[in-house]
Design a protein around this motif. Structure first.
Motif, PDB file in Angstrom:
ATOM      1  N   PRO A 208      64.324  57.690  32.218  1.00 55.54           N
ATOM      2  CA  PRO A 208      62.989  57.096  32.099  1.00 55.54           C
ATOM      3  C   PRO A 208      61.873  58.127  32.031  1.00 55.54           C
ATOM      4  N   ILE A 209      62.060  59.276  32.655  1.00 54.62           N
ATOM      5  CA  ILE A 209      61.047  60.333  32.594  1.00 54.62           C
ATOM      6  C   ILE A 209      60.901  60.828  31.159  1.00 54.62           C
ATOM      7  N   ILE A 210      62.029  61.088  30.509  1.00 54.22           N
ATOM      8  CA  ILE A 210      61.992  61.534  29.112  1.00 54.22           C
ATOM      9  C   ILE A 210      61.409  60.445  28.223  1.00 54.22           C
ATOM     10  N   GLY A 211      61.862  59.211  28.435  1.00 54.90           N
ATOM     11  CA  GLY A 211      61.358  58.104  27.627  1.00 54.90           C
ATOM     12  C   GLY A 211      59.869  57.899  27.777  1.00 54.90           C
ATOM     13  N   ALA A 212      59.357  58.023  29.006  1.00 59.53           N
ATOM     14  CA  ALA A 212      57.920  57.851  29.242  1.00 59.53           C
ATOM     15  C   ALA A 212      57.117  58.941  28.547  1.00 59.53           C
ATOM     16  N   ILE A 213      57.614  60.164  28.574  1.00 60.28           N
ATOM     17  CA  ILE A 213      56.915  61.273  27.920  1.00 60.28           C
ATOM     18  C   ILE A 213      56.876  61.061  26.409  1.00 60.28           C
ATOM     19  N   VAL A 214      58.023  60.713  25.824  1.00 56.09           N
ATOM     20  CA  VAL A 214      58.090  60.512  24.372  1.00 56.09           C
ATOM     21  C   VAL A 214      57.207  59.340  23.957  1.00 56.09           C
ATOM     22  N   PHE A 215      57.289  58.239  24.687  1.00 52.08           N
ATOM     23  CA  PHE A 215      56.506  57.050  24.339  1.00 52.08           C
ATOM     24  C   PHE A 215      55.004  57.333  24.430  1.00 52.08           C
ATOM     25  N   THR A 216      54.576  58.000  25.493  1.00 53.06           N
ATOM     26  CA  THR A 216      53.146  58.281  25.665  1.00 53.06           C
ATOM     27  C   THR A 216      52.634  59.205  24.571  1.00 53.06           C
ATOM     28  N   LEU A 217      53.439  60.208  24.213  1.00 55.17           N
ATOM     29  CA  LEU A 217      53.021  61.114  23.141  1.00 55.17           C
ATOM     30  C   LEU A 217      52.931  60.380  21.808  1.00 55.17           C
TER      31      LEU A 217
ATOM     32  N   THR B 143      62.702  52.787  28.810  1.00 53.69           N
ATOM     33  CA  THR B 143      63.898  53.084  29.602  1.00 53.69           C
ATOM     34  C   THR B 143      65.117  53.274  28.714  1.00 53.69           C
ATOM     35  N   PHE B 144      65.289  52.415  27.726  1.00 55.43           N
ATOM     36  CA  PHE B 144      66.414  52.559  26.800  1.00 55.43           C
ATOM     37  C   PHE B 144      66.283  53.840  25.985  1.00 55.43           C
ATOM     38  N   LEU B 145      65.077  54.149  25.575  1.00 59.96           N
ATOM     39  CA  LEU B 145      64.857  55.341  24.758  1.00 59.96           C
ATOM     40  C   LEU B 145      65.202  56.603  25.537  1.00 59.96           C
ATOM     41  N   GLY B 146      64.826  56.635  26.812  1.00 59.94           N
ATOM     42  CA  GLY B 146      65.125  57.815  27.624  1.00 59.94           C
ATOM     43  C   GLY B 146      66.572  57.881  28.051  1.00 59.94           C
ATOM     44  N   GLY B 147      67.147  56.740  28.373  1.00 54.72           N
ATOM     45  CA  GLY B 147      68.545  56.717  28.797  1.00 54.72           C
ATOM     46  C   GLY B 147      68.739  55.889  30.054  1.00 54.72           C
ATOM     47  N   VAL B 148      69.309  54.697  29.900  1.00 53.01           N
ATOM     48  CA  VAL B 148      69.542  53.812  31.037  1.00 53.01           C
ATOM     49  C   VAL B 148      70.637  54.394  31.920  1.00 53.01           C
TER      50      VAL B 148
END
Length: 429
Positions: free
Chosen positions: A282-291, A271-276
């Protein structure tokens, strides 16, 4: 005290659904439908399923942290509880003849996640800040310990498993193939995302933002900060349970790992990585983290180190996350000056990418040098094979990193000047 003495009818609550609101959702749905046509392998479908589940989980967490200002260290509890109950229902379908189509299973998991959120939130949401964070941490550790002790429900260290294909067919689908599971997952992703977005637009969702920013003022205006947090907590628990059910459907096994502190910490990082605070964050963060976890994990053993570095850099230099970086460019775009940034960005791109790759090479060489077998110093990196025990490759990587970082530092003032110019309205505006 009730939630509010009166419900304000603002322009935001009266706003009609416009074409600009519908188009992004329609584009997202079309994009998700086309993905299996482009990526047809089973491994690619599994990664996309995992990505979709993580997005639902991250969006549910953002309802707490981003919208309500509640820092939770135990949010994985509600995902895990929803998943475990869904798995038990799945086994009831198989062994006891319970009639339940698989697409309805996320509702079961969501209801149990909501039930536990209702119970735990009744006392944890009385206070915000550090008190709430510590309670969530204690609850998370308690449930994680129970998952090892209460073997009959959690299955102990081995967890519990089930078979998603044993239920009744749904329009001819038995969900034996990954593609059928993918479409089930993305349908629930769209349903959950739309519902969470609509919740953020309701009066209670707007009030949650007010309580997050200034709870004393919200209380003075007649809103019960505790009730607002409690309702947000319950709704968030429901969607976390939905994510847990989707995890059960996709992987057909759940263990203690699904509800422990590490999983809660991961969703906080995502969540922090994508933008709180940004819905798309969270959508961006989830994509980056999963990749990073799946794709990058196939090529290096220290992918988590890169993720940690990325997280620290994001918190230090871009506290708004990736979504915050995107949002920063709205003003230059509205002023028609976004083109002023194109040249400096392109100029810094090559040395920036080179510095990242060369620093990664330094870390990879040092890791291989430290953990490689004696006499086996051969390693391959970026398509080049060399001896990691020697100092030539390491020295070359350090020199390239130093030169590229120097070039980045020389271009940085130009970027700052272009940024100031692009954000300056000018006398003609």
């Amino acid at each position: 005290m009730t939630i509010a003495s009166k419900t304000p009818l603002t322009a935001g609550t009266k706003r009609l659904i416009s074409l600009s609101t519908v188009l992004p959702w329609a584009f997202a749905a079309l994009f998700l439908l086309i993905l299996p046509v482009v990526f047809q392998t089973s491994s690619a479908l599994t990664i996309m399923n995992q990505m979709a589940i993580t997005i639902v989980f991250a969006l549910s967490y953002n309802m707490l942290l981003g919208q309500g200002g509640m820092l939770s260290f135990g949010h994985a509890v509600y995902m895990g509880i929803g998943g475990f109950f869904a798995m038990h229902v799945l086994n009831m379908v198989e062994y006891q003849g319970l009639w339940l189509p698989l697409p309805l299973l996320p509702i079961i998991g969501g209801m149990f996640g909501m039930l536990f959120a209702f119970i735990i939130g009744s006392f944890s949401t009385r206070r915000a800040g550090t008190v709430f964070a510590m309670i969530s941490l204690g609850v998370g550790e308690l449930i994680a310990a129970c998952s090892i002790i209460i073997v009959v429900f959690f299955g102990g260290e081995e967890g519990i498993s089930g078979d998603r294909t044993m239920g009744p067919e749904f329009f001819g689908m038995d969900f034996a193939s990954q593609s059928e599971v993918y479409y089930l997952t993305v349908v629930w992703l769209m349903i959950a995302a739309i519902l969470m977005y609509l919740f953020s637009r309701t009066p209670i969702g707007r009030i949650a933002n007010a309580v997050r920013d200034n709870e004393e003022r919200a209380e003075f205006l007649g809103y019960s900060q505790r009730n607002v947090r409690w309702i947000s907590f319950i709704v968030s628990g429901f969607f976390a349970g939905v994510a847990g059910s989707l995890f059960a459907v996709n992987f057909e096994i759940l263990t203690e790992e699904n509800l422990n502190l590490a999983t809660s910490g991961s969703i906080l990082l995502i969540t922090f990585l994508g933008g709180v605070g940004f819905f798309i964050g969270p959508i961006i963060g989830a994509i980056v983290f999963t990749l990073l976890q799946t794709v990058l994990g196939l090529y290096t053993e220290i992918w988590s180190l890169y993720l940690g570095i990325l997280f620290v850099a994001s918190v230090m230099f871009f506290p708004g996350g990736f979504a915050g970086v995107i949002a920063m460019h709205r003003r230059p775009l509205s002023l028609g000056k976004l083109h002023l940034l194109t040249g400096p960005y392109l100029k810094v791109a090559i040395p920036a990418v080179t510095s990242i790759l060369s620093l990664a090479a330094v870390l990879e060489i040092l890791f291989h040098k430290r953990h490689g077998f004696a006499g086996d110093g051969e390693m391959s990196l970026y398509g080049i094979t060399f001896d990691s025990h020697g100092y030539q490759a390491l020295g070359l990587a350090i020199v390239i990193a130093a030169i590229s970082l120097f070039l980045v530092s020389r271009i940085t003032p130009e970027i700052k000047a272009a940024w100031d110019e692009a954000n300056h309205a000018g006398d003609d505006q």
